[in-house]
Design a protein around this motif. Sequence first.
Motif, PDB file in Angstrom:
ATOM      1  N   ALA A 159       0.833  -1.210   0.000  1.00 25.33           N
ATOM      2  CA  ALA A 159       0.000   0.000   0.000  1.00 25.33           C
ATOM      3  C   ALA A 159       0.862   1.253   0.000  1.00 25.33           C
ATOM      4  O   ALA A 159       0.611   2.191  -0.762  1.00 25.33           O
ATOM      5  CB  ALA A 159      -0.929  -0.007   1.222  1.00 25.33           C
ATOM      6  N   PHE A 160       1.893   1.282   0.847  1.00 28.26           N
ATOM      7  CA  PHE A 160       2.784   2.446   0.872  1.00 28.26           C
ATOM      8  C   PHE A 160       3.513   2.606  -0.456  1.00 28.26           C
ATOM      9  O   PHE A 160       3.673   3.719  -0.954  1.00 28.26           O
ATOM     10  CB  PHE A 160       3.782   2.314   2.020  1.00 28.26           C
ATOM     11  CG  PHE A 160       3.174   2.467   3.379  1.00 28.26           C
ATOM     12  CD1 PHE A 160       2.477   3.617   3.715  1.00 28.26           C
ATOM     13  CD2 PHE A 160       3.280   1.471   4.331  1.00 28.26           C
ATOM     14  CE1 PHE A 160       1.899   3.764   4.965  1.00 28.26           C
ATOM     15  CE2 PHE A 160       2.710   1.605   5.581  1.00 28.26           C
ATOM     16  CZ  PHE A 160       2.022   2.752   5.899  1.00 28.26           C
ATOM     17  N   GLY A 161       3.958   1.491  -1.033  1.00 26.11           N
ATOM     18  CA  GLY A 161       4.625   1.566  -2.332  1.00 26.11           C
ATOM     19  C   GLY A 161       3.714   2.102  -3.412  1.00 26.11           C
ATOM     20  O   GLY A 161       4.130   2.909  -4.256  1.00 26.11           O
ATOM     21  N   LEU A 162       2.450   1.682  -3.389  1.00 23.36           N
ATOM     22  CA  LEU A 162       1.485   2.158  -4.374  1.00 23.36           C
ATOM     23  C   LEU A 162       1.213   3.652  -4.204  1.00 23.36           C
ATOM     24  O   LEU A 162       1.121   4.403  -5.192  1.00 23.36           O
ATOM     25  CB  LEU A 162       0.189   1.365  -4.226  1.00 23.36           C
ATOM     26  CG  LEU A 162      -0.761   1.319  -5.425  1.00 23.36           C
ATOM     27  CD1 LEU A 162      -0.070   0.689  -6.618  1.00 23.36           C
ATOM     28  CD2 LEU A 162      -2.003   0.511  -5.056  1.00 23.36           C
ATOM     29  N   LEU A 163       1.110   4.096  -2.957  1.00 23.26           N
ATOM     30  CA  LEU A 163       0.898   5.522  -2.695  1.00 23.26           C
ATOM     31  C   LEU A 163       2.070   6.358  -3.201  1.00 23.26           C
ATOM     32  O   LEU A 163       1.883   7.411  -3.818  1.00 23.26           O
ATOM     33  CB  LEU A 163       0.707   5.753  -1.191  1.00 23.26           C
ATOM     34  CG  LEU A 163      -0.625   5.280  -0.597  1.00 23.26           C
ATOM     35  CD1 LEU A 163      -0.541   5.234   0.929  1.00 23.26           C
ATOM     36  CD2 LEU A 163      -1.772   6.192  -1.041  1.00 23.26           C
ATOM     37  N   LEU A 164       3.294   5.895  -2.969  1.00 26.89           N
ATOM     38  CA  LEU A 164       4.465   6.653  -3.400  1.00 26.89           C
ATOM     39  C   LEU A 164       4.603   6.632  -4.924  1.00 26.89           C
ATOM     40  O   LEU A 164       5.032   7.627  -5.524  1.00 26.89           O
ATOM     41  CB  LEU A 164       5.719   6.095  -2.737  1.00 26.89           C
ATOM     42  CG  LEU A 164       5.797   6.302  -1.216  1.00 26.89           C
ATOM     43  CD1 LEU A 164       7.055   5.646  -0.651  1.00 26.89           C
ATOM     44  CD2 LEU A 164       5.771   7.783  -0.864  1.00 26.89           C
ATOM     45  N   LEU A 165       4.248   5.517  -5.545  1.00 31.03           N
ATOM     46  CA  LEU A 165       4.277   5.471  -7.008  1.00 31.03           C
ATOM     47  C   LEU A 165       3.301   6.477  -7.596  1.00 31.03           C
ATOM     48  O   LEU A 165       3.627   7.202  -8.549  1.00 31.03           O
ATOM     49  CB  LEU A 165       3.934   4.056  -7.490  1.00 31.03           C
ATOM     50  CG  LEU A 165       3.787   3.882  -9.014  1.00 31.03           C
ATOM     51  CD1 LEU A 165       5.112   4.168  -9.724  1.00 31.03           C
ATOM     52  CD2 LEU A 165       3.282   2.478  -9.348  1.00 31.03           C
ATOM     53  N   PHE A 166       2.099   6.545  -7.033  1.00 28.80           N
ATOM     54  CA  PHE A 166       1.106   7.496  -7.525  1.00 28.80           C
ATOM     55  C   PHE A 166       1.560   8.926  -7.261  1.00 28.80           C
ATOM     56  O   PHE A 166       1.367   9.817  -8.097  1.00 28.80           O
ATOM     57  CB  PHE A 166      -0.244   7.225  -6.864  1.00 28.80           C
ATOM     58  CG  PHE A 166      -1.384   8.027  -7.432  1.00 28.80           C
ATOM     59  CD1 PHE A 166      -1.750   7.901  -8.762  1.00 28.80           C
ATOM     60  CD2 PHE A 166      -2.101   8.910  -6.641  1.00 28.80           C
ATOM     61  CE1 PHE A 166      -2.798   8.634  -9.301  1.00 28.80           C
ATOM     62  CE2 PHE A 166      -3.154   9.652  -7.149  1.00 28.80           C
ATOM     63  CZ  PHE A 166      -3.495   9.514  -8.490  1.00 28.80           C
ATOM     64  N   ARG A 167       2.178   9.176  -6.111  1.00 30.49           N
ATOM     65  CA  ARG A 167       2.705  10.512  -5.815  1.00 30.49           C
ATOM     66  C   ARG A 167       3.785  10.887  -6.830  1.00 30.49           C
ATOM     67  O   ARG A 167       3.838  12.032  -7.302  1.00 30.49           O
ATOM     68  CB  ARG A 167       3.282  10.531  -4.401  1.00 30.49           C
ATOM     69  CG  ARG A 167       3.980  11.845  -4.024  1.00 30.49           C
ATOM     70  CD  ARG A 167       2.985  12.973  -3.816  1.00 30.49           C
ATOM     71  NE  ARG A 167       3.642  14.228  -3.505  1.00 30.49           N
ATOM     72  CZ  ARG A 167       3.147  15.179  -2.715  1.00 30.49           C
ATOM     73  NH1 ARG A 167       1.967  14.998  -2.144  1.00 30.49           N
ATOM     74  NH2 ARG A 167       3.796  16.296  -2.498  1.00 30.49           N
ATOM     75  N   PHE A 168       4.656   9.953  -7.168  1.00 29.77           N
ATOM     76  CA  PHE A 168       5.703  10.214  -8.160  1.00 29.77           C
ATOM     77  C   PHE A 168       5.088  10.577  -9.503  1.00 29.77           C
ATOM     78  O   PHE A 168       5.537  11.514 -10.176  1.00 29.77           O
ATOM     79  CB  PHE A 168       6.591   8.979  -8.284  1.00 29.77           C
ATOM     80  CG  PHE A 168       7.855   9.190  -9.062  1.00 29.77           C
ATOM     81  CD1 PHE A 168       8.756  10.186  -8.710  1.00 29.77           C
ATOM     82  CD2 PHE A 168       8.158   8.378 -10.153  1.00 29.77           C
ATOM     83  CE1 PHE A 168       9.936  10.370  -9.421  1.00 29.77           C
ATOM     84  CE2 PHE A 168       9.326   8.553 -10.869  1.00 29.77           C
ATOM     85  CZ  PHE A 168      10.217   9.545 -10.509  1.00 29.77           C
ATOM     86  N   ALA A 227      -7.343   5.098  -3.549  1.00 30.74           N
ATOM     87  CA  ALA A 227      -7.985   5.015  -2.233  1.00 30.74           C
ATOM     88  C   ALA A 227      -8.525   3.606  -1.989  1.00 30.74           C
ATOM     89  O   ALA A 227      -8.350   3.040  -0.893  1.00 30.74           O
ATOM     90  CB  ALA A 227      -9.104   6.043  -2.131  1.00 30.74           C
ATOM     91  N   ALA A 228      -9.182   3.022  -2.995  1.00 34.60           N
ATOM     92  CA  ALA A 228      -9.729   1.669  -2.839  1.00 34.60           C
ATOM     93  C   ALA A 228      -8.612   0.640  -2.668  1.00 34.60           C
ATOM     94  O   ALA A 228      -8.728  -0.292  -1.856  1.00 34.60           O
ATOM     95  CB  ALA A 228     -10.592   1.314  -4.046  1.00 34.60           C
ATOM     96  N   ALA A 229      -7.524   0.806  -3.423  1.00 31.71           N
ATOM     97  CA  ALA A 229      -6.396  -0.122  -3.295  1.00 31.71           C
ATOM     98  C   ALA A 229      -5.758  -0.015  -1.922  1.00 31.71           C
ATOM     99  O   ALA A 229      -5.375  -1.025  -1.312  1.00 31.71           O
ATOM    100  CB  ALA A 229      -5.364   0.175  -4.385  1.00 31.71           C
ATOM    101  N   THR A 230      -5.644   1.210  -1.405  1.00 31.34           N
ATOM    102  CA  THR A 230      -5.056   1.408  -0.081  1.00 31.34           C
ATOM    103  C   THR A 230      -5.914   0.767   0.996  1.00 31.34           C
ATOM    104  O   THR A 230      -5.404   0.096   1.903  1.00 31.34           O
ATOM    105  CB  THR A 230      -4.885   2.917   0.185  1.00 31.34           C
ATOM    106  OG1 THR A 230      -4.118   3.501  -0.873  1.00 31.34           O
ATOM    107  CG2 THR A 230      -4.162   3.153   1.499  1.00 31.34           C
TER     108      THR A 230
END
Length: 278
Positions: A159-168, A227-230
């Motif tokens: 989840a954290f990796g996905l959030l950071l990828l989206f932020r990038f 949001a749903a993935a997180t």
Amino acid sequence: MSGNALVAERPLAGTAGNASTPVADGLAVLGRHLQRIKAAPGVLILTQTMPITMLLFFGYVFGSALAVPGQEYRAFLVPGLLAATAANGIMTGMFQSAQDCHRGVMDRFRTLPMSRSAVPFGQTAADLLTTAVGMIPLILAGLAVGWRIEGGPAAALGAFGLLLLFRFATAWVGCWLGLLIRSEEAAGQLGSATFILPLLSSAYIPTGNLPGWLRTLAEWNPISAVAAATRDLFGNAAPAADAAWPVSHPVAGSLLWSAALLALAVPLSVRRYARGGE
């Protein structure tokens, strides 16, 4: 002379002679942006404290009025705020690159013997690092108000990796927009307008009861997929089976949205930076 100006005038390591490489140039620009944040941390503090303020405001003021089937609202809200924080890369990336254009820093960079991709990469990489650190206070605040990570450690790291990828990815979008606008004032005004993007998603409210056209718009918003993935990876809520494909398959949808944004914004940012004010 302002802190930003002092940072901008410092020479960048790795830009002189034939020893320069795209990686070394990008790391040098990344260091410059980290120094810039240290010298003028106001924007960083504002963008990192805003989600905590919204957690307290939405969670305690509106929480009793918002019903989430089978779930306490604050547990629903925290992953959505993390997704909204990831989406804020558009605002910060746009403001930083427009500010550098407006103050002539980008023109100075273009006179140096360095890779054209180094400047946007250094900016977005610095944003990624500061976001990774800046999410910690929000996570701690979420734990304090009752949110819990109910999935396994591997899923939580995912989840954290996905959030950071989206932020990038969103930081690259913001970088391109800032290079396109080139006005610090206009970027600030347009950046404030990006606040509406999480409101048109499932970050703060479930989309199931929205009118048909608005529900479709919200579920195809990339923030809804993230949001749903997180929520899914943290074990807070299962994906909605009757939702649009990116929300009913949120991990795959988030990865595809992030890849699409990067594929679009990276070449556009590099090309726009190389062209300058033309």
